[in-house]
Design a protein around this motif. Structure first.
Motif, short mmCIF file in Angstrom:
data_model
loop_
_atom_site.label_atom_id
_atom_site.label_comp_id
_atom_site.label_asym_id
_atom_site.label_seq_id
_atom_site.Cartn_x
_atom_site.Cartn_y
_atom_site.Cartn_z
N GLU A 1 -18.98 0.84 -18.63
CA GLU A 1 -19.66 1.97 -18.02
C GLU A 1 -18.85 2.43 -16.82
N ASN B 1 -20.88 8.50 -14.31
CA ASN B 1 -20.87 9.05 -15.67
C ASN B 1 -21.92 8.36 -16.52
N ASP B 2 -22.59 9.13 -17.35
CA ASP B 2 -23.55 8.56 -18.29
C ASP B 2 -22.82 8.16 -19.57
N GLY B 3 -23.45 7.27 -20.32
CA GLY B 3 -22.90 6.90 -21.62
C GLY B 3 -21.93 5.74 -21.52
N LYS B 4 -21.38 5.38 -22.69
CA LYS B 4 -20.47 4.26 -22.80
C LYS B 4 -19.05 4.75 -23.02
#
Length: 242
Positions: A182, A186-189
């Motif tokens: 992560e 920032n969002d997400g992988k």
């Protein structure tokens, strides 16, 4: 060494090399049949891809069986194939073979002609083959200058506060894996992989799109700047008397 001891030794070798125990019975059967040499086949489905292994065994003049390594072939739905023979003395595991065939590098400890141990990143040149049909193996020696830990610490990664977490990430990258992480802000992988040739880290977003390393470093600098600014504001607020 008895036949039983020989079989156990080879079963341990396969387990250590990442092939598990599914071939144990067939291995024992082939040895007890006293064949001079034989191959054990194994396949793995990797989503849309398929990886086929052929493990090679040979009997010595003294009657002892040895594991000589394996052939690996990676197939894609489009009909593309990449293959390579990995020898026992290279110490390549089943998973490392997959990573090499997908173009990534793995970090190995090896011995030179003088018997001296050294470390190097290995990477297949998938664009060419030698006279034996093998992809040439490029080595990036430990003195080449790629500092994996330093490259990782330059990225704005979340949840890497403890030494154990950092060690796990470094271990995974040295195996040639794409490791999920992560990113601060920032969002997400995201996925990381080592790139010793250019002494850097490759990163991909959730759609598999390559991200620029310079942008990620800039993001870390921004995160560090905001954290420092926040600390200064808190310090000032504590000094205000009401």
């Amino acid at each position: 060494m008895t036949i039983k001891e020989n079989i156990q030794e080879l079963q341990d070798r396969l387990k250590y090399s990442g092939f598990g125990e599914t071939l144990n019975k067939e291995l024992e059967k082939q040895i007890k049949a006293k064949k001079s040499d034989f191959v054990l086949d194994m396949s793995k489905d990797l989503g849309e891809k398929k990886l086929d292994y052929g493990l090679n065994f040979r009997k010595s003049d003294e009657g002892r069986y040895y594991y000589n390594g394996f052939d690996a072939k990676l197939s894609t739905p489009e009909g593309k194939e990449q293959s390579q023979r990995f020898y026992q003395n290279q110490g390549i595991s089943a998973k490392e073979a997959l990573n090499l065939l997908e173009g990534r590098a793995v970090y190995k400890s090896m011995f030179n002609k003088e018997g001296e141990r050294y470390n190097a990143w290995l990477q297949l040149d998938l664009g060419s083959r030698d006279e034996k049909g093998q992809h040439p193996v490029t080595q990036y020696h430990q003195n080449y200058g790629f500092k994996l830990e330093g490259a990782v610490k330059e990225l704005p990664l979340k949840d890497l506060k403890s030494p154990d977490q950092i060690d796990l990430l470094l271990y995974s990258l040295k195996k040639g894996n794409r490791h999920q992480v992560e990113i601060e802000g920032n969002d997400g992988k995201f996925l990381l992989e080592a790139n010793p040739r250019f002494k850097t880290i490759n990163m991909y977003d959730g759609q598999g799109k390559r991200m620029k390393y310079s942008v990620l470093k800039a993001a870390k600098n921004q995160v560090s700047h905001e954290a420092k600014k926040d600390t200064q504001l808190k310090t000032k607020s504590k000094g205000v008397k009401m």
